[in-house]
Design an enzyme around this catalytic site. Structure first.
Site, mmCIF file in Angstrom:
data_model
loop_
_atom_site.group_PDB
_atom_site.id
_atom_site.type_symbol
_atom_site.label_atom_id
_atom_site.label_comp_id
_atom_site.label_asym_id
_atom_site.label_seq_id
_atom_site.Cartn_x
_atom_site.Cartn_y
_atom_site.Cartn_z
ATOM 1 N N GLY A 21 0.811 -1.206 0.000
ATOM 2 C CA GLY A 21 0.000 0.000 0.000
ATOM 3 C C GLY A 21 0.846 1.258 0.000
ATOM 4 O O GLY A 21 1.788 1.379 0.791
ATOM 5 N N PHE A 24 -0.854 7.174 2.746
ATOM 6 C CA PHE A 24 -0.031 8.045 3.580
ATOM 7 C C PHE A 24 0.953 7.246 4.433
ATOM 8 O O PHE A 24 2.117 7.605 4.556
ATOM 9 C CB PHE A 24 -0.921 8.908 4.479
ATOM 10 C CG PHE A 24 -1.680 9.960 3.729
ATOM 11 C CD1 PHE A 24 -1.039 11.053 3.196
ATOM 12 C CD2 PHE A 24 -3.046 9.846 3.552
ATOM 13 C CE1 PHE A 24 -1.729 12.024 2.494
ATOM 14 C CE2 PHE A 24 -3.762 10.808 2.855
ATOM 15 C CZ PHE A 24 -3.104 11.898 2.323
ATOM 16 N N GLY A 25 0.486 6.124 5.021
ATOM 17 C CA GLY A 25 1.354 5.332 5.881
ATOM 18 C C GLY A 25 2.458 4.641 5.118
ATOM 19 O O GLY A 25 3.639 4.699 5.500
ATOM 20 N N GLU A 181 -18.134 17.970 3.855
ATOM 21 C CA GLU A 181 -17.475 18.649 2.746
ATOM 22 C C GLU A 181 -18.202 18.410 1.426
ATOM 23 O O GLU A 181 -18.358 19.319 0.607
ATOM 24 C CB GLU A 181 -16.015 18.195 2.662
ATOM 25 C CG GLU A 181 -15.179 18.692 3.835
ATOM 26 C CD GLU A 181 -13.799 18.071 3.914
ATOM 27 O OE1 GLU A 181 -12.952 18.619 4.646
ATOM 28 O OE2 GLU A 181 -13.564 17.051 3.247
#
Length: 474
Positions: A21, A24-25, A181
């Site tokens: 993956g 972000f991590g 949002e």
């Protein structure tokens, strides 16, 4: 089939780190190992890293896809110890220490970081998915954008007022940051972007509903900011319905049941007729989490997230770390009780850096250190000149809303975007949209492959139509 093992010039194999993956991590973990004497293999089912906090902007035609995405190979072109592979991980053999890909490739590892992220959760009602898409990938954003724009096109052609009303009713389910949002932006589009572009409908009359099952929107915010967020949404023209549980979704709308009051269930269920429903209510961990737990002594929580040790590793398997939305982790601050780590991008980034640092500690013969989450606060935009911000500071919480919060949200998101080009493009697009109200990413493709009268039943396709009628346009 396995990949060859890279070696150092002396011929001795280096430790192999596989990262699943590139969210972000995963991105932060790979970057943190750039100077380490290890070989990193980063595998992802997409060829790009996605800045998910702005994904709703693509879904609402505010930004184009390349503005919030960056090719993974480009990001690691200057990191010689990193190999990028495009592939779909189908399983992890913990005993053999290999990661299996759909094409049959096996990736051997000495250390594994699993950052596979999350997907949509319909709380046991997966049959709702075709009628209420969620927002996790660019494909999801393109799908939602098409549904929004085509709903307006169908409304323009629909002579029957009741059916036209259904096409002009947009429902967002879920009052978290994404739902808030999305609803606020839809209201802005209807009121400011589209007027004057249609001849038979007034987009400003479109109904935008935000349906939330709990008693307030933005549950992660303090009650005062939640109330302020709802007020700003309503000022934009959004109908906010809290304590409203969705009990059914189909091609024609959804069923809603008010939450129990006084300990009694309400029988006053009602239907909302809508041809465009967007799901922002729940997430579930990647199926890799349960697969990984089944092959180890680890457990998962109700959302399918893997329960990890304080140092983010699996119980009995220090060579495997689980981070990001896939991990059910706790923050361990000395002198305080452990606290749950929220599923937000700053947490994923910090987890990625911690997992990489713990790998290096283990390679040096030391034990991993507990993860400590530094909470910098929450923020969400609601619409034009409207946002809410809840920041943590040494002097205490810093909370504000309105135009100053909107400016803070804008510059914070531009700052954290990947790549200088993306920052410039997004800033220019936003500046132009602010002054002109225009959104030029309103492109819909694949119309020729769509079934005629999408959203209508066969019986409806001819009913009430006048020549050339709605059926002539699709």
């Amino acid at each position: 089939m396995t990949l060859p093992t890279p070696s150092t010039p002396a011929g001795s194999p280096r430790p192999r780190v596989v990262i699943i993956g590139c969210g972000f991590g995963g991105l932060e973990a790979a970057r943190a190992l750039r100077k380490a004497a290890v070989d990193v293999t980063l595998v992802d089912r997409a060829n790009h890293h996605l800045f998910q906090p702005l994904l709703y902007q693509v879904a609402t035609a505010g930004l184009s896809a390349p503005a919030i995405a960056a090719p993974i190979r480009h990001l690691f072109r200057h990191q010689p110890n990193a190999t990028v592979l495009l592939g779909d991980v189908t399983g992890i053999d913990v005993a053999a220490r290999t990661v299996r890909l759909q094409d049959g490739l096996a990736l051997p590892y000495d250390h594994l970081i699993v950052a596979a992220g999350a997907t949509h959760s319909y709380f046991g009602h997966d049959e709702w998915a075709p009628f209420a898409p969620g927002l996790k990938t660019l494909d999801d954003a393109f799908d939602i954008r098409s549904r929004i724009l085509l709903a307006l096109e169908e409304a323009e052609k629909e002579p029957d007022p009741a059916r036209r009303s259904a096409w002009l009713t947009f429902v967002v389910i879920g009052g978290g940051p994404t739902g808030v949002e999305m609803a606020g932006t839809l209201a802005e589009i209807a009121r400011h972007t589209l007027p004057g572009e249609f001849r038979h409908i007034d987009p400003a009359t479109a109904r935008i509903l935000l349906v939330e099952g709990s008693d307030r929107v933005m549950q992660s915010m303090p009650p005062a900011l939640s109330q302020r967020a709802q007020e700003q949404l309503e000022k934009l023209g959004v109908e906010v319905r809290v304590n409203a549980r969705v009990t059914g979704i189909d091609a024609h709308g959804l069923m809603v049941q008010p939450a129990p009051t006084g300990g009694k269930e309400s029988n006053d269920s009602y239907r909302i007729h809508s041809k465009c429903v967007i799901w922002a209510a729940g997430v579930a961990a990647s199926p890799l989490g349960r697969q990984l737990a089944e092959g180890t002594s680890a457990s998962t929580d109700r959302a399918g997230r893997v329960v990890v040790e304080p140092d983010l590793s699996l119980s009995g398997h220090p060579e495997i770390s689980v981070i990001g939305d896939l991990a059910s982790a706790q923050s361990h601050v000395p002198g305080r009780a452990p606290t749950a780590v929220p599923g937000v991008s700053p947490a994923a980034k910090q987890m990625g850096r911690t997992a990489a640092a713990n790998i290096l500690r283990r390679l040096a013969g030391n034990t991993g250190q507990p993860f400590r989450y530094r909470d910098y606060g929450n923020l969400a935009t609601i619409g034009r000149n409207a946002a809410v911000v809840d920041l943590s500071s040494p002097l205490g919480p810093l909370r504000f809303s309105g135009y100053p919060a909107w400016l803070f949200w804008l510059f914070a998101h531009v700052f954290f975007l990947i790549g200088f080009r993306n920052r410039v493009v997004v800033l220019l697009d936003w500046a132009w949209a602010y002054w002109s109200f225009a959104r030029y990413a309103r492109v819909v493709t694949g119309l020729a492959s769509r079934p005629a009268e999408e959203g209508h039943t066969p019986a409806e396709a001819g009913a009430g139509a006048t020549a050339p009628g709605p059926s002539a346009g699709h």
